[in-house]
Design a protein around this motif. Structure first.
Motif, mmCIF file in Angstrom:
data_model
loop_
_atom_site.group_PDB
_atom_site.id
_atom_site.type_symbol
_atom_site.label_atom_id
_atom_site.label_comp_id
_atom_site.label_asym_id
_atom_site.label_seq_id
_atom_site.Cartn_x
_atom_site.Cartn_y
_atom_site.Cartn_z
ATOM 1 N N GLY A 142 0.796 -1.218 0.000
ATOM 2 C CA GLY A 142 0.000 0.000 0.000
ATOM 3 C C GLY A 142 0.832 1.272 0.000
ATOM 4 O O GLY A 142 2.020 1.287 0.358
ATOM 5 N N LYS A 143 0.187 2.364 -0.397
ATOM 6 C CA LYS A 143 0.841 3.662 -0.517
ATOM 7 C C LYS A 143 1.463 4.122 0.806
ATOM 8 O O LYS A 143 2.588 4.618 0.846
ATOM 9 C CB LYS A 143 -0.185 4.697 -0.999
ATOM 10 N N LEU A 144 0.723 3.955 1.907
ATOM 11 C CA LEU A 144 1.218 4.413 3.203
ATOM 12 C C LEU A 144 2.498 3.680 3.591
ATOM 13 O O LEU A 144 3.469 4.308 4.045
ATOM 14 C CB LEU A 144 0.155 4.204 4.278
ATOM 15 N N ALA A 145 2.528 2.373 3.409
ATOM 16 C CA ALA A 145 3.715 1.589 3.757
ATOM 17 C C ALA A 145 4.902 1.984 2.896
ATOM 18 O O ALA A 145 6.043 2.053 3.379
ATOM 19 C CB ALA A 145 3.422 0.097 3.605
ATOM 20 N N ARG A 146 4.640 2.259 1.636
ATOM 21 C CA ARG A 146 5.730 2.686 0.746
ATOM 22 C C ARG A 146 6.259 4.060 1.168
ATOM 23 O O ARG A 146 7.455 4.330 1.086
ATOM 24 C CB ARG A 146 5.251 2.712 -0.711
ATOM 25 N N PHE A 147 5.365 4.936 1.628
ATOM 26 C CA PHE A 147 5.779 6.249 2.109
ATOM 27 C C PHE A 147 6.626 6.112 3.377
ATOM 28 O O PHE A 147 7.648 6.793 3.525
ATOM 29 C CB PHE A 147 4.561 7.120 2.382
ATOM 30 N N HIS A 148 6.211 5.236 4.279
ATOM 31 C CA HIS A 148 6.992 4.985 5.487
ATOM 32 C C HIS A 148 8.420 4.579 5.119
ATOM 33 O O HIS A 148 9.396 5.089 5.688
ATOM 34 C CB HIS A 148 6.346 3.886 6.330
ATOM 35 N N ASN A 149 8.553 3.659 4.176
ATOM 36 C CA ASN A 149 9.870 3.176 3.756
ATOM 37 C C ASN A 149 10.703 4.300 3.143
ATOM 38 O O ASN A 149 11.899 4.425 3.408
ATOM 39 C CB ASN A 149 9.721 2.038 2.747
ATOM 40 N N PHE A 150 10.043 5.106 2.306
ATOM 41 C CA PHE A 150 10.762 6.176 1.631
ATOM 42 C C PHE A 150 11.298 7.191 2.643
ATOM 43 O O PHE A 150 12.454 7.631 2.558
ATOM 44 C CB PHE A 150 9.846 6.878 0.620
ATOM 45 N N LYS A 194 12.021 6.784 5.791
ATOM 46 C CA LYS A 194 13.114 6.216 6.585
ATOM 47 C C LYS A 194 14.428 6.191 5.820
ATOM 48 O O LYS A 194 15.500 6.366 6.397
ATOM 49 C CB LYS A 194 12.747 4.801 7.032
ATOM 50 N N LYS A 195 14.353 5.982 4.510
ATOM 51 C CA LYS A 195 15.571 5.873 3.708
ATOM 52 C C LYS A 195 16.071 7.218 3.190
ATOM 53 O O LYS A 195 17.286 7.460 3.126
ATOM 54 C CB LYS A 195 15.317 4.940 2.514
#
Length: 489
Positions: free
Chosen positions: A313-321, A323-324
């Motif tokens: 999902g979009k939210l999880a991908r945003f979380h990852n982005f 953090k990195k």
């Protein structure tokens, strides 16, 4: 992303020496050649005809021939103007900053009033001072010739010395060692007969009085304030000879070569593209399900992603982005333009919202997803922020991200009334004192008080909006058939 390390190194303010070449008289006034925005159509600023706008910071080399004392300078404010202008490093456009007015000496050391500058002001392109701002230069002479340079030409001037400008970041720095210093060059127009023979500080002081110039520089741009009192905002030390000025410049300022800026721009464009493809663009698992069949397909896609240990999902991908790439994104947003409002409005506004969201978190604020509010951050004894977005982003839901974007306009408006710097979005700088140039970027403004009656700045600033009227955020929390069925995925 390795290219972004160059930008980090640049911010450490190491100065590279320019290759020496002889001064040529026919180069005193040169037209900008738009190159910066031709690198990527997806991240460019274009005029109404589709042509690239010139970038007034990156499209010009300073070409500082240090032995001969000549350098290319971009003019922002002309001598005796009642209006002050600045350049935005991201969009590369000149814009209205504030109005001058007659004020008494804030230091109570000189009689009379200080109003308009009796010199021109500009900056050395591709060079940042130790405060991270464009390398400021004040220029004496050549008023009529320099008028032609605004937005169309850069000029070649002779650097004769400098001074140290100290700024107070707090309300009151008197008696405290909290002043922030930067080097400001003093230059003359070599074609002006009054200054053609001026090559040193001693020569300069035969024509100009430091006793007059120093208080002018300390009062021009307003002062700090509390509720009902004002305090000095700027302190200027003695004028510095050229040789010593050059040593300070080499030690404290930063210059970028063609190769370096191209690598940095390429790295930031790659980062912006990754942000869009990873987070902004909708994928199959993001789309709302209108019926059970669509929901079944989406659940299958999500299950496959979990099996591959990929963010779902979009939210999880945003979380990852976040953090990195939080720090890299914040840095790119300060120097490299994102998006193209003409070719993809949705992508442009996505970058604008996320970019400001990141910058606010980087510069002393955070959105508290538990309290549902923008809050000023706290700092520990080591000067590190107590609340780090990289550590706390997992506590934020898609509803929280939508709320952060919804509440952002009011938060930015509240900062406008505080001492310090605030942001406003400029689409076209078309108000009565504006440059009438297309900008389409977040501009950082300095909030100062002017001790004059009436104060023209209060009237102008009250009419200026902070948030763009045509901005739109595409919500992440969308209605789904799973809501009715109370399915959690």
């Amino acid at each position: 992303m390795k290219c972004l390390s160059l930008l980090a190194a640049f911010l450490l303010l190491s100065c590279a020496t320019q290759k020496r070449r002889e001064f040529e008289a026919d180069e005193l006034l040169s037209i900008y050649e738009p190159k910066w925005f031709s690198a990527s159509e997806n991240h460019s600023l274009r005029d109404s005809t589709g042509q690239n706008q010139p970038h007034l910071f990156f499209d010009v080399s300073p070409d500082f021939t240090q032995r001969d004392q000549f350098a290319n300078i971009v003019i922002t404010t002309i001598e005796n103007s009642h209006l002050a202008y600045s350049v935005d490093v991201v969009s590369g456009q000149r814009h209205y900053s504030h109005s001058y007015c007659n004020q008494a000496d804030v230091w109570n050391q000189k009689s009379g009033t200080f109003g308009r500058p009796y010199f021109s002001m500009g900056y050395m392109p591709r060079v940042l001072d130790q405060a991270g701002d464009p390398q400021k230069v004040i220029i004496f002479g050549g008023k009529e010739r320099l008028k032609a340079s605004l937005d169309h030409h850069f000029v070649r001037v002779r650097i004769i010395g400098s001074y140290i400008e100290e700024s107070c970041p707090d309300v009151n720095c008197l008696g405290r060692d909290t002043w922030v210093s930067r080097l400001v060059f003093v230059a003359v127009d070599p074609q002006d007969p009054n200054y053609s023979s001026v090559k040193t500080v001693d020569d300069f002081l035969l024509y100009e009085s430091w006793e007059k110039l120093q208080p002018t520089l300390q009062n021009l741009d307003g002062r700090n304030f509390s509720i009902d009192r004002t305090y000095p905002s700027v302190r200027v030390k003695k004028i510095i000879p050229y040789k010593e000025s050059l040593q300070l410049f080499r030690k404290r300022s930063a210059f970028m070569s063609d190769t370096e800026i191209q690598k940095i721009q390429k790295g930031c464009h790659a980062l912006y593209d990754k942000l869009w493809t990873d987070v902004g663009a909708d994928r199959e698992e993001d789309k709302p399900s209108r019926n059970q069949e669509e929901l079944k397909k989406k659940l299958k896609v999500r299950e496959e992603l979990r099996g591959k240990k990929k963010p779902v999902g979009k939210l999880a991908r945003f979380h990852n982005f976040v953090k990195k790439y939080f720090n890299e994104t914040a840095t790119c947003e300060k120097f490299v333009y994102h998006g193209n409002i003409n070719s993809s409005p949705e992508q442009f506004w996505f970058h604008s919202y996320i970019g400001m969201y990141i910058r606010l978190h980087k510069e002393g604020y955070y959105f508290d997803c538990r309290r549902k509010a923008w809050v000023q951050n706290l700092y520990n004894v080591n000067g590190d922020p107590v609340h780090r977005l990289q550590d706390e982003i997992d506590m934020c839901s898609d509803k929280d991200i939508d709320l952060a974007m919804d509440y952002m306009p009011n938060h930015l408006k509240s900062l406008k009334g505080n001492l310090g710097r605030y942001y406003r979005f400029i689409d076209y700088d078309t108000h009565e004192f504006g440059t009438h140039r297309k900008v389409y970027a977040w501009i950082q403004m300095k909030n100062k008080k002017f001790d004059c009656r009436p104060d023209p700045n209060s009237m102008v600033m009250d009419r200026m909006s902070v948030f763009p009227e045509d901005a739109s955020w595409k919500r992440w929390d969308v209605f789904d058939v799973s809501n009715e069925m109370k399915i959690i995925y």
